[in-house]
Every structure is written in C-alpha cells, then in structure tokens.
Write a protein that holds these residues in place. Sequence first.
Motif, short mmCIF file in Angstrom:
data_model
loop_
_atom_site.label_atom_id
_atom_site.label_comp_id
_atom_site.label_asym_id
_atom_site.label_seq_id
_atom_site.Cartn_x
_atom_site.Cartn_y
_atom_site.Cartn_z
N LYS A 1 20.16 47.49 55.26
CA LYS A 1 19.60 46.66 56.34
C LYS A 1 19.80 45.17 56.05
N SER A 2 19.42 44.76 54.83
CA SER A 2 19.57 43.34 54.47
C SER A 2 21.04 42.95 54.48
N THR A 3 21.86 43.83 53.97
CA THR A 3 23.30 43.55 53.92
C THR A 3 23.83 43.32 55.34
N MET B 1 15.26 37.99 60.61
CA MET B 1 14.09 38.01 59.74
C MET B 1 14.15 39.24 58.85
N ASP B 2 14.22 39.01 57.55
CA ASP B 2 14.33 40.13 56.60
C ASP B 2 12.96 40.42 56.00
N GLU B 3 12.29 41.43 56.50
CA GLU B 3 10.95 41.80 56.04
C GLU B 3 10.06 40.56 55.89
N PRO B 4 9.88 39.79 56.95
CA PRO B 4 9.17 38.52 56.82
C PRO B 4 7.70 38.71 56.48
MG LIG Z 1 16.40 44.40 52.08
#
Ligand SMILES: [Mg+2]
Lengths: 356, 301
Positions: free
Chosen positions: B89-91, B217-220
């Motif tokens: 997901k982050s990638t 937004m990455d797991e904000p």
């Molecule tokens: Mg991640």
Amino acid sequence: MSAQVPELEVRDFSSVSPQKPWKLSPREVAINASTILIALILSPIIVQVTPLKGKLGLVLTFILVAMVGNIVLSFLRQGVQAIGNSIASTFIYLAAGLVLLPVASIFFTVIMRGYHAVRINTFTQDMSVTQSDGPYTEGGALHAILGTLMLVLIASLISVPIGILTALYLTEVKGRAEGTIRFLVQAMSGVPSIVAGLFIYSVLIVGAGGHYSGFAGALSLSILMLPTVARTAEEVLKLIPRDLREAGVALGGTQWRTVVMVVVPAARSGIVTAIILGVARVAGETAPLLLTILGSTTTHLNPTDAPISALPLYTFNLLRTGLNVAIDRAWTGALVLMILVLILFVLARLASGRKK
Amino acid sequence: MSDVMEFEGNKDNISTKAYLEEAVSQPEISSLASVASHHSAPGSQPLGTGLEARGVHAWFGKHHALADVNLDFPAGTVTALIGPSGCGKSTFLRTLNRMHEFIPGAAMAGEVLLDGKDIYEPGTDVTKIRLKVGMVFQKPNPFPSMTIAENVLSGLKLAQLKTTNKDDLLEECLHRAGLWNEVKDRLKAHGGSLSGGQQQRLCIARALAVKPEVLLMDEPCSALDPGSTLKIEETVRQLIESVIVVIVTHNMQQAARVSDYTGFFLSDGGPGQLIETAPTSEIFSRPKDPRTEAYVTGRFG
Ligand SMILES: [Mg+2]
Ligand SMILES: Nc1ncnc2c1ncn2[C@@H]1O[C@H](COP(=O)(O)OP(=O)(O)OP(=O)(O)O)[C@@H](O)[C@H]1O
C-alpha cells in the motif's frame, strides 16, 4: 450539547506536598559518608604499616579502601547481585574523576602561573620596542592575539564552507566518489601538523617564492581543520531523520532547497559543534606556524606579505629564552590563548542558540 | 470546541450502517460537483481530470513489491487503500507522487496520469508533480527548526511560491486541518512542542498550504488518539471539495467513515496486487472477491 458535559469538580489538593521517595534517606547518606570517612582514616594507617609510600600510594590506597567499603555496603543492603553494579559504578565515577583531574590541573597551573604578569598593556601593546625580560608594565601580546584571531578567522573561512559542503556530499548527494572522499578525509585527519606546515612551506614559500605570512599559516591550519569539520558535520547530518528530507521533497522542494531549509537548520547546533571542534583543533597549533608565519614582535595586520605572530608561537619563543620574566610572559600568553578560545566557543554557542 | 463535541456525539449515535449510507450517497453528489468545478485543463476531456494509475508495478532492487495496479481516483472523492501489512500500500502511494524513486534501487513500470498526463513522462518536473500531489506521512514529521507558523508555510518557501497574504493562508490551512483553535495563541512556538496528534494535523496543514490537487495520506492516524483521529477524518471529508484524497488505513471503520471508494490490496507471497476496488459500501457489504470478504470481516490479515 456541551451542557451534557458535567463540570469538573473543584477539589482541594493543597494537603499533598511533592516528594521524592527515590532519593536516599539522611540515614543512608550518613552511612555512605561514613564509609568514605573510614577510608580516609584507614588509608594513612595502611600506608604507615605497609611498604606503600608517598602521595600516590595514599591516593591509591584510599580509592581501594573506599571501593571495598562501597562493595561491602551494597552487599549488606541488597545482596550478591548488587556487587557487580557497585563495582561498575565505582569504576565509572573513578574514570570521570580521572578525566577531570588533568583538565582541572591544567587550568589551575596556567591560571596560577599566568595571572601575575597580566597588565592592561598585555592587551594593548606588542613586543616591538620591549625586551622580552623587560618589566611587566611594558610590552604585551597584542600582536600575538591579533595574529591568532586572524589565523583562526582565515582558516575558518577556508575550511568551514569546504568541510560542510564535503559533509553534504557524503550524506546528501551520496555521489559516486562517496567512498573515496570519505577515505581521503579520514586519511587527511591523520596528517601530522608539522607535515601540514612543511607542505605549505615547500609549496608556497620555497616553491612559489611566497612570503612567510598569516595567509600561509592559515592555509596550513586549514589542512588540519578541514577533516575535523567535515567528519563531525557528516556524523551530525547522518543523525537527521530521513523523514524530514522526505517531507521537504514531498512538499515540492528541490533537494538543494530541502537541504538548506530543513536538513542544515535541523543540524545547526551540531554543525556549530563541528566548527568549534575545528577551531579547537587549530587554535593552539604551534608546529605548522613555525614554518609558515615564522614569528614576529610587531603588530602586522596584512595577512599576505610578512611574518606575523600568534599566541602559541609567542609562548614558545618566550619560553625558549630561559629568562624568568620572559617565561612569565609565556605563561600569560598561554592563559590568554585559553581565554580567547573559551570566548570563541561561548560566542559560537550563543550565535547557534539564537533565533533568526 | 463545540463542533468537536458534536462530532464525537454523532459517533455514538449513528451506527456504522448510517456511515455506510452516507458514504454511498457521497459519490453521486461529488461527481456532479466535479463535473461542474473541473473544467480547468482546456482541451482535455472532463474524464481526464483526477488521478489514474495504469498498470503500475514497483520494485525494490530485484524484489517485485507491487504488480499491475489499475486504479482511478476521480475528482471529489476519497479513496481508502486497505490490506494486510507488507502488501504494498505504501509503495503504491509513493509511486503516485514520485517519492518511490527516492529509495536507492527502486524501480517502477506503468503510468500514473494526473489530469491526463503521465507524471513519469521524461522531462517532467518532479518538484511540480510533488507540489500537486501532496503527502502526509505515517509518523508526524514537522520541521524541528521551524515554528508552527513557519512549518505551515514551509512548502511555499521550499517550492519558492509567492503568496499575497501569508497570514490568511496560515489561518485558513490551520482551520482546515482542525488545529487553529489549539495553536492560534502560540504560532511562534516550535512545531515539536505540540502533541503527536497536533503535530500530525500541523503536517496536514503544511501539506494543504501549497494547494495540492491530490493528498496522499499513509496511515495518518495510526499514532493518534480517537479524538484526533475523528478530527482528521472530519478534515478529510471537508477536503473533497477541492482535493482528491487517497488514504491508507488499517482501520476498517475509518475506511468506512471517510472513503467513497475502497481498494483492497493483497500479496500472496509474490508482489502485492489490487484484488478489488469498489464503492466503499459495496466492499464492506457485498465484496465480490472471497479474499476481500475474509479480510474485511476480520478472518485474516
Ligand atoms: Mg505502509
Ligand atoms: N525501502 C524498502 N526497501 C526494500 N524493500 C521495501 C522497502 N519498503 C518496502 N519494501 C518491501 O515492499 C513490500 C511492500 O511494502 P509496503 O511498505 O508498501 O507495505 P504496506 O502495505 O505499506 O505495509 P504496512 O501496512 O505494514 O505499512 C514489502 O515486502 C516490503 O518488505
């Protein structure tokens, strides 16, 4: 909506006073102090009855007895496990004390031997018309003070920018030559100071037919200062989290702007430390100056054309005369040098702590 | 203060079902709005606006981390990305603003279209892309050397943008990030002096100040308390008027509360893939793929 939230009840807490239950009780402090006292009384007796003699023997016995007392005490209080902890903490305190000892004794010696030749004229006159064994009220170290300031200033102007840019190359650009550059910087920090002086002497003064001058001296000091600044700045920049760099770039900054606006300011106090360490490295150097600024008794402010003096060289030359008054002046030179470096450090810290 | 109370009050009264219904109705309203408001790029079709990933792959060195992701982020929507840890997901998020290439050894394939133009096209100005596609990281990362106000406006300086009225912008961004009331009296304090939740909202305000078209937004909210989390969710819902939001979350309720669409990622040992994408209510009520169902009902992951 907010009417449903009950009001916080007003309660009186004035009967509770803050305490520190983790601190030693007076009784424990007294027991600790009494082991020291016992050691103080015991050690001279031991020195008397054994072949151990002299001040050194006394000090060593005292440390040993105090240690044993400390260990026995912690065993009685907390059992076997506490012994290891007690031995370790004793050695740590001892090591800290041993580090403090030479530093304190250097300060003490320099102050005691240096202060009585200090007069107003120490800071306002040079030695151009005064014999080195002339009275304290004549002559001074002005030329050497100005010389040292000039050398440190020029050396910093050369090596601080180059050193910081080198550190940025190693941590931010990470270019192809990263490994080579890091190796060269490390090798450079091992260059003996006399070699740095010899290098400038042979290239600039003999080779290019230049003069003994402040500039030549500053160049030789730069060779010594550059690796210190670069390596310390690199270590400091490495500590800045990658998050910050990513945040800067993610906001649309170029790498350069991110470095200038985010990374370097975040590392500001560490970079000032790098500069301070660099200045500390060179402010007291004598050997390279012998070959590059030569020494002088007059105040000379042009860094390019003639020999000048500096505080370490001033001290060295006066000590070599063997004359009592001159030796006093030399100690004063050492004292002034120490105070000067101290002032530079404080100024640097103030400058780094202040908001723009 | 009172609006927070009301928001928290709502949470207790309204069931998840209500949230889902709200989420269902959202896309229709906002897609109308998007047709009305997005006619900025002349020549391009209205459908070309927004963000679109086409066949995106990503590698870390030889490790194929992400394979063939096709996903649309229409204007005026919030998309949640869910999936177990390590599924990419982050990638994927970082390929959308070209932060992926920041990692040594990284590689990618495919296209990411922003307003119809591939952001990986040779000759594209990366800094402009990142200016249009802003990012909020998992860990709050305010700039430690700057004050709260300087942090919010830092993007303008970093990207060398001009603004006519900095004070207005500052206040507007802090309002939108739901932080204004808490910091209006100490704008000159350091960013690090705020609590974790406040720092994260400061980072959101900072990202908004450069007026991005897309906000990633990455797991904000992963490090935040329920109160701060709700404030940020509220902020996200308000943002959709002008910003496309893509949010990675491990919290199913959060995905249900804030998003219009949800994409489910999964890696079965190999590279992570997009298993299913649909309006959020469908993902949670009648997912097409059994693996999605297993994940959202909490049977694995
Ligand atoms: Mg991640
Ligand atoms: N910097 C990196 N270098 C090498 N491999 C990486 C790097 N970052 C991520 N990966 C790998 O890529 C894959 C996807 O990672 P990613 O961070 O995208 O997962 P994620 O879905 O965001 O997980 P999480 O929910 O735990 O944040 C993982 O297998 C991970 O090990």
